[in-house]
Design a protein around this motif. Structure first.
Motif, short mmCIF file in Angstrom:
data_model
loop_
_atom_site.label_atom_id
_atom_site.label_comp_id
_atom_site.label_asym_id
_atom_site.label_seq_id
_atom_site.Cartn_x
_atom_site.Cartn_y
_atom_site.Cartn_z
N ASN A 1 0.24 10.06 -7.92
CA ASN A 1 0.09 11.01 -9.03
C ASN A 1 -0.46 10.31 -10.28
OD1 ASN A 1 2.49 9.58 -9.33
ND2 ASN A 1 3.49 11.23 -10.47
N VAL A 2 -0.29 9.02 -10.36
CA VAL A 2 -0.79 8.24 -11.50
C VAL A 2 -2.12 7.56 -11.16
CG1 VAL A 2 -0.31 6.28 -13.04
CG2 VAL A 2 1.54 7.82 -12.34
N ASN A 3 -2.19 6.93 -9.99
CA ASN A 3 -3.36 6.10 -9.66
C ASN A 3 -4.40 6.82 -8.80
OD1 ASN A 3 -2.39 6.03 -6.99
ND2 ASN A 3 -1.30 4.11 -7.34
N LYS A 4 -4.14 8.03 -8.38
CA LYS A 4 -5.05 8.84 -7.55
C LYS A 4 -5.34 8.23 -6.18
CE LYS A 4 -5.71 11.59 -11.06
NZ LYS A 4 -4.42 11.95 -11.58
N LEU B 1 0.82 -1.21 0.00
CA LEU B 1 0.00 0.00 0.00
C LEU B 1 0.86 1.26 0.00
CD1 LEU B 1 -2.86 -1.10 2.43
CD2 LEU B 1 -2.89 -1.02 -0.08
N VAL B 2 2.01 1.22 0.63
CA VAL B 2 2.94 2.36 0.58
C VAL B 2 3.38 2.59 -0.86
CG1 VAL B 2 5.28 3.12 1.21
CG2 VAL B 2 3.74 2.25 2.97
N SER B 3 3.67 1.51 -1.57
CA SER B 3 4.09 1.68 -2.98
C SER B 3 2.94 2.22 -3.83
CB SER B 3 4.63 0.37 -3.55
OG SER B 3 3.61 -0.60 -3.65
N ILE B 4 1.71 1.85 -3.50
CA ILE B 4 0.55 2.40 -4.22
C ILE B 4 0.43 3.90 -3.95
CG2 ILE B 4 -1.98 2.42 -4.26
CD1 ILE B 4 -1.84 -0.63 -3.97
N VAL B 5 0.60 4.31 -2.70
CA VAL B 5 0.52 5.73 -2.33
C VAL B 5 1.64 6.51 -3.00
CG1 VAL B 5 0.75 7.34 -0.40
CG2 VAL B 5 -0.72 5.34 -0.17
N GLN B 6 2.81 5.92 -3.12
CA GLN B 6 3.93 6.60 -3.76
C GLN B 6 3.66 6.87 -5.23
OE1 GLN B 6 7.11 3.94 -2.62
NE2 GLN B 6 7.62 5.17 -0.83
#
Length: 191
Positions: free
Chosen positions: A89-92, A81-86
């Motif tokens: 800018n792409v995945n909102k 989930l940290v990598s998703i948050v990082q």
């Protein structure tokens, strides 16, 4: 039909909403919560700490009490989930958005979930023998401070409620007039 090989499949064909829905369903359907039933209330109580550092230390301490499989699952999930948050800018998927989706699934307040994401490197720093030296020291300091606060609180309470002078006298030791009898403390017992 049947099982799908998620590792070797064409990612362009995958619907991320279906995959995230499956992940949330898996987490909800576990026989016991990831944070365990025994510790659930303590995880919930972290929000009551006023100081952010105390919240982080208490959260780290509770994470260290999780069974190894639960700890590894949570560490893997939060790392992902940290990598998703990082890539927000792409995945909102900002910290707030990920928290809205996953905090209820894990059964923790949003504040605690955000701490899991924001303090990942400090919280998930355990080695095979337990806590790293830094976290051991930080947790020890927190416990020493809490013990001192408890001693001060007990002292203040004792000062506010002094005991009566005759509190140690038993009822059987009292004479009929309410006075404590004189005791003969001589070696012979005669005066």
């Amino acid at each position: 039909e049947g099982d799908v090989d998620l590792i070797n499949c064409n990612l362009d064909m995958m619907d991320v909403h279906v995959v995230s829905g499956l992940l949330k369903l898996y987490l909800r359907e576990l026989p016991t919560p990831v944070l365990t039933k025994n510790l659930q209330n303590e995880f919930m109580a972290i929000s009551n700490f006023d100081d952010r550092n105390d919240r982080i230390l208490q959260l780290a301490h509770l994470l260290s009490l999780l069974p190894r499989t639960n700890y590894i699952l949570l560490e893997t999930l939060i790392s992902h989930l940290v990598s998703i948050v990082q890539a927000s800018n792409v995945n909102k998927m900002s910290v707030r958005n990920v928290g809205i989706v996953f905090a209820p699934t894990l059964g923790v307040p949003a504040l605690v979930f955000i701490l899991l994401l924001a303090e990942f490197n400090d919280l998930f720093c355990w080695d095979d023998e337990g806590k790293t030296a830094l976290m051991k020291e930080r947790i020890r300091e927190m416990h020493v401070r809490k013990e001192r606060e408890a001693v001060v609180a007990a002292s203040v309470a004792a000062a506010a409620n002094p005991l009566p002078e005759n509190v140690g006298d038993s009822i059987a030791d009292r004479s009929s007039d309410g006075e404590s009898p004189k005791r003969d403390l001589s070696p012979t017992g005669e005066g």
